[in-house]
Design a protein around this motif. Structure first.
Motif, PDB file in Angstrom:
ATOM      1  N   THR A 102      19.382  15.311  14.980  1.00 17.01           N
ATOM      2  CA  THR A 102      18.399  15.143  14.890  1.00 17.01           C
ATOM      3  C   THR A 102      17.115  15.292  15.348  1.00 17.01           C
ATOM      4  OG1 THR A 102      17.536  16.491  12.457  1.00 17.01           O
ATOM      5  CG2 THR A 102      17.596  13.955  12.396  1.00 17.01           C
ATOM      6  N   ALA A 103      15.464  15.805  14.972  1.00 17.69           N
ATOM      7  CA  ALA A 103      14.963  15.415  15.483  1.00 17.69           C
ATOM      8  C   ALA A 103      13.492  14.437  14.850  1.00 17.69           C
ATOM      9  CB  ALA A 103      14.096  16.474  16.091  1.00 17.69           C
ATOM     10  N   PRO A 104      13.432  13.126  14.706  1.00 14.91           N
ATOM     11  CA  PRO A 104      12.392  11.910  13.092  1.00 14.91           C
ATOM     12  C   PRO A 104      11.777  13.544  12.855  1.00 14.91           C
ATOM     13  CG  PRO A 104      12.106  11.226  15.578  1.00 14.91           C
ATOM     14  CD  PRO A 104      13.164  12.989  16.487  1.00 14.91           C
ATOM     15  N   ALA A 105      11.829  12.950  11.474  1.00 10.20           N
ATOM     16  CA  ALA A 105      10.993  14.113  10.434  1.00 10.20           C
ATOM     17  C   ALA A 105      10.996  13.466   9.489  1.00 10.20           C
ATOM     18  CB  ALA A 105      11.823  15.654  10.462  1.00 10.20           C
ATOM     19  N   VAL A 106       9.493  14.359   8.628  1.00 10.41           N
ATOM     20  CA  VAL A 106       9.404  13.623   7.174  1.00 10.41           C
ATOM     21  C   VAL A 106      10.308  14.399   6.192  1.00 10.41           C
ATOM     22  CG1 VAL A 106       7.310  13.375   5.558  1.00 10.41           C
ATOM     23  CG2 VAL A 106       7.344  12.419   7.615  1.00 10.41           C
ATOM     24  N   LEU A 107      10.868  14.118   5.157  1.00  5.35           N
ATOM     25  CA  LEU A 107      11.997  14.777   5.120  1.00  5.35           C
ATOM     26  C   LEU A 107      11.150  15.375   3.087  1.00  5.35           C
ATOM     27  CD1 LEU A 107      15.181  12.796   5.403  1.00  5.35           C
ATOM     28  CD2 LEU A 107      14.406  14.657   6.264  1.00  5.35           C
ATOM     29  N   ASP A 108      11.204  16.229   2.853  1.00  7.34           N
ATOM     30  CA  ASP A 108      10.578  16.619   1.218  1.00  7.34           C
ATOM     31  C   ASP A 108      11.131  15.085  -0.074  1.00  7.34           C
ATOM     32  OD1 ASP A 108       8.970  18.126   2.771  1.00  7.34           O
ATOM     33  OD2 ASP A 108      10.514  19.385   1.894  1.00  7.34           O
ATOM     34  N   ASP A 109      12.818  14.953   0.269  1.00  5.77           N
ATOM     35  CA  ASP A 109      13.289  14.241  -1.338  1.00  5.77           C
ATOM     36  C   ASP A 109      12.520  13.304  -1.709  1.00  5.77           C
ATOM     37  OD1 ASP A 109      13.684  11.591   0.086  1.00  5.77           O
ATOM     38  OD2 ASP A 109      15.747  12.171   0.988  1.00  5.77           O
ATOM     39  N   THR A 110      12.879  12.662  -2.617  1.00  7.56           N
ATOM     40  CA  THR A 110      12.170  11.849  -3.933  1.00  7.56           C
ATOM     41  C   THR A 110      12.477  11.110  -4.013  1.00  7.56           C
ATOM     42  OG1 THR A 110      12.894  12.646  -5.911  1.00  7.56           O
ATOM     43  CG2 THR A 110      11.200  13.819  -5.207  1.00  7.56           C
ATOM     44  N   ARG A 111      13.318   9.892  -2.899  1.00  7.31           N
ATOM     45  CA  ARG A 111      13.565   8.562  -3.655  1.00  7.31           C
ATOM     46  C   ARG A 111      12.361   7.544  -3.537  1.00  7.31           C
ATOM     47  NH1 ARG A 111      15.443   3.937  -3.519  1.00  7.31           N
ATOM     48  NH2 ARG A 111      16.596   2.925  -1.787  1.00  7.31           N
ATOM     49  N   THR A 112      12.590   6.736  -4.026  1.00  2.00           N
ATOM     50  CA  THR A 112      11.153   5.501  -4.733  1.00  2.00           C
ATOM     51  C   THR A 112      12.583   4.604  -4.985  1.00  2.00           C
ATOM     52  OG1 THR A 112       9.668   5.262  -6.530  1.00  2.00           O
ATOM     53  CG2 THR A 112      11.925   5.862  -7.386  1.00  2.00           C
ATOM     54  N   VAL A 113      12.461   3.458  -5.090  1.00  2.14           N
ATOM     55  CA  VAL A 113      12.811   2.300  -5.266  1.00  2.14           C
ATOM     56  C   VAL A 113      12.964   1.670  -7.185  1.00  2.14           C
ATOM     57  CG1 VAL A 113       9.773   1.186  -6.280  1.00  2.14           C
ATOM     58  CG2 VAL A 113      11.853  -0.219  -5.263  1.00  2.14           C
ATOM     59  N   ALA A 171       0.528  -1.430  -0.090  1.00  5.30           N
ATOM     60  CA  ALA A 171      -0.168   0.263   0.005  1.00  5.30           C
ATOM     61  C   ALA A 171       0.761   1.125   0.200  1.00  5.30           C
ATOM     62  CB  ALA A 171      -0.949  -0.558   1.142  1.00  5.30           C
ATOM     63  N   ALA A 172       2.197   0.790   0.168  1.00  2.00           N
ATOM     64  CA  ALA A 172       2.956   2.056   0.496  1.00  2.00           C
ATOM     65  C   ALA A 172       4.406   2.272   0.883  1.00  2.00           C
ATOM     66  CB  ALA A 172       2.105   3.274   1.623  1.00  2.00           C
ATOM     67  N   LEU A 173       4.977   2.640   0.951  1.00  2.00           N
ATOM     68  CA  LEU A 173       7.123   3.245   0.803  1.00  2.00           C
ATOM     69  C   LEU A 173       7.182   3.618   1.256  1.00  2.00           C
ATOM     70  CD1 LEU A 173       8.108   2.419  -2.931  1.00  2.00           C
ATOM     71  CD2 LEU A 173       6.578   0.884  -1.450  1.00  2.00           C
ATOM     72  N   LEU A 174       8.463   3.214   2.859  1.00  7.20           N
ATOM     73  CA  LEU A 174       9.137   4.530   3.539  1.00  7.20           C
ATOM     74  C   LEU A 174      10.973   4.579   3.052  1.00  7.20           C
ATOM     75  CD1 LEU A 174       7.193   3.688   7.397  1.00  7.20           C
ATOM     76  CD2 LEU A 174       7.043   5.315   5.434  1.00  7.20           C
ATOM     77  N   PHE A 175      11.127   5.806   3.370  1.00  6.93           N
ATOM     78  CA  PHE A 175      12.567   5.735   3.089  1.00  6.93           C
ATOM     79  C   PHE A 175      12.771   5.853   3.984  1.00  6.93           C
ATOM     80  CE2 PHE A 175      10.205   5.136  -1.350  1.00  6.93           C
ATOM     81  CZ  PHE A 175      11.339   3.872  -2.642  1.00  6.93           C
ATOM     82  N   PRO A 176      13.359   5.385   4.978  1.00  8.30           N
ATOM     83  CA  PRO A 176      14.247   5.781   6.293  1.00  8.30           C
ATOM     84  C   PRO A 176      15.923   5.812   6.314  1.00  8.30           C
ATOM     85  CG  PRO A 176      14.211   3.790   6.513  1.00  8.30           C
ATOM     86  CD  PRO A 176      13.087   3.548   5.541  1.00  8.30           C
ATOM     87  N   ARG A 177      16.415   7.132   7.205  1.00  7.57           N
ATOM     88  CA  ARG A 177      17.217   6.911   7.137  1.00  7.57           C
ATOM     89  C   ARG A 177      17.907   7.266   8.452  1.00  7.57           C
ATOM     90  NH1 ARG A 177      19.618  12.208   7.378  1.00  7.57           N
ATOM     91  NH2 ARG A 177      18.429  13.581   6.113  1.00  7.57           N
ATOM     92  N   VAL A 178      19.144   7.166   9.289  1.00  8.07           N
ATOM     93  CA  VAL A 178      18.962   7.291  10.914  1.00  8.07           C
ATOM     94  C   VAL A 178      20.359   9.011  10.739  1.00  8.07           C
ATOM     95  CG1 VAL A 178      19.774   6.380  13.231  1.00  8.07           C
ATOM     96  CG2 VAL A 178      18.703   5.443  11.480  1.00  8.07           C
ATOM     97  N   ASP A 179      19.953   9.365  11.596  1.00  2.00           N
ATOM     98  CA  ASP A 179      20.690  10.668  12.435  1.00  2.00           C
ATOM     99  C   ASP A 179      20.949  11.127  13.188  1.00  2.00           C
ATOM    100  OD1 ASP A 179      21.949  13.257  12.806  1.00  2.00           O
ATOM    101  OD2 ASP A 179      21.381  14.366  10.155  1.00  2.00           O
TER     102      ASP A 179
END
Length: 382
Positions: A300-311, A289-297
């Motif tokens: 910084t505080a957890p947040a949703v990013l604006d990048d356009t990563r895709t499978v 139903a949906a895709l998530l693309f995480p990275r760990v830093d």
């Protein structure tokens, strides 16, 4: 001792593990039961158990172990690394023979029939489950299923897939979603296939779950795991001895190999529920139903990013990219036909890129909210 058997089924694929050692077939039932259908079966004899599917015959027999070992050494053979273990492989007369000296295991492979011989029941049981999965994988791939490098969590029939390179946070994302009430479907790999209606079906890839010491500690799971271990409980035998020593002594910091790979506790699939209290999905199939693309830093505080990563096709396991379970027994189809179409279909699904910190509660809240939002408006693709 009579022959016992466990039959494993996922979608249209099925494999039977048979042995004169009940511990071997009990292990297969435990290993696959949380995610694939695994049931005891009766049959007229060893070959009668297969019923047209794959068959794994696994037993302890030191004499036969020595015989196959001698065959491999006498034949022209090659060296390979399979499941992290040095393996000698020889092919002769249309059959494949292999030996893992350190594990005291030998293999004799003839098509979809695999014979595993060892010196002790536990290594035989581990190998039988691993090779049963490889036979299932071969059947599923022949039927159009493709292996993706992704974790998966599911709820209300909708599955969220998490992609990323090693260390990106795939297992962390799946684990935290499971703590937030989602069902854990897979922590590192999944099978995926595009259906005629345009949806993408997902099957789990049963495996020992690797969860780092730091993550266990941050989620409050370290102490319950250590208590069970000190009380006589056993984690998966593929776990590195340094990890076992760390848990026994109370060491909580991550452990690393010389090559930079993290050493992690290894849990049986059923221990995700019994030891860690996670929700496991008992459905045999999910729908992406949906895709998530995480990275760990950590800074910084957890947040949703604006990048356009895709499978992309790079997220698909192939003969070239498979580094842990190479097809040394020549069981699976050698192509990934349909991988491009699958990647394209997945790329049409709603997706979010997220950054995670070391604040587990904040990460969990962000992921639960994001997974809800990204699946709330999902509809079947046209």
């Amino acid at each position: 001792m009579p022959l016992t058997a466990t039959r494993i089924q996922a979608d249209t694929a099925h494999v039977t593990v048979a042995s004169h050692t009940p511990a071997v077939t009990d292990w297969a039932a435990r290993y696959f039961g949380p995610w694939w259908n695994a049931t005891p079966v009766d049959g007229p004899g060893a070959d009668g158990f297969a019923g047209g599917g794959g068959l794994v015959l696994a037993d302890t027999d030191p004499d036969r172990l020595g015989h196959i070992t001698d065959l491999v050494r006498d034949y022209e053979h090659e060296e390979a690394d399979y499941a992290g273990t040095p393996t000698l492989v020889a092919r002769h007369g249309g059959m494949t023979y292999a030996v893992q000296t350190a594990e005291r295991l030998a293999y004799h492979v003839d098509g979809q029939r695999l014979v595993i011989i060892g010196a002790e029941p536990e290594p035989v049981a581990v190998a039988a489950a691993r090779l049963a999965r490889e036979l299932m994988r071969a059947q599923l791939q022949a039927d159009g299923w493709i292996v993706l490098h992704a974790s998966a969590a599911t709820r209300d029939g909708q599955t969220v897939l998490t992609f990323g390179d090693k260390g990106a946070g795939k297992t962390t994302t799946a684990l935290l979603l499971a703590r937030a009430g989602w069902g854990l479907l897979a922590n590192d790999r999944v099978f995926a296939r595009t259906r005629r209606d345009g949806t993408v079906s997902i099957l789990p890839w049963p495996s020992a779950a690797a969860i780092g010491l730091g993550l266990l500690n941050a989620t409050g799971l370290y102490d319950p795991v250590r208590k069970r271990l000190l009380g006589g409980g056993q984690l998966h035998p593929t776990q590195h001895p340094r990890v076992t020593d760390a848990l026994n002594t109370g060491h909580r910091e991550p452990l690393w190999r010389e090559d930079g790979k993290e050493l992690k506790p290894q849990f049986f699939p059923d221990q995700l529920a019994s030891w860690l209290g996670l929700t496991l999905t008992l459905t045999t199939e999910g729908r992406a139903a949906a895709l998530l693309f995480p990275r760990v830093d950590a800074g910084t505080a957890p947040a949703v990013l604006d990048d356009t990563r895709t499978v992309t096709e790079a997220d698909v396991f192939s003969a070239k990219t498979e580094d842990r379970y190479p097809d040394i027994f020549h069981l699976a189809p050698q192509n990934t036909a349909g991988a491009g179409a699958l990647a394209e279909r997945l790329a049409r699904l709603p997706s979010r890129s997220v950054v995670l910190s070391h604040d587990i509660d904040a990460n969990t809240a962000l992921l639960a909210r994001t997974a809800h939002d990204v699946t709330a408006g999902h509809q079947t693709p046209n």
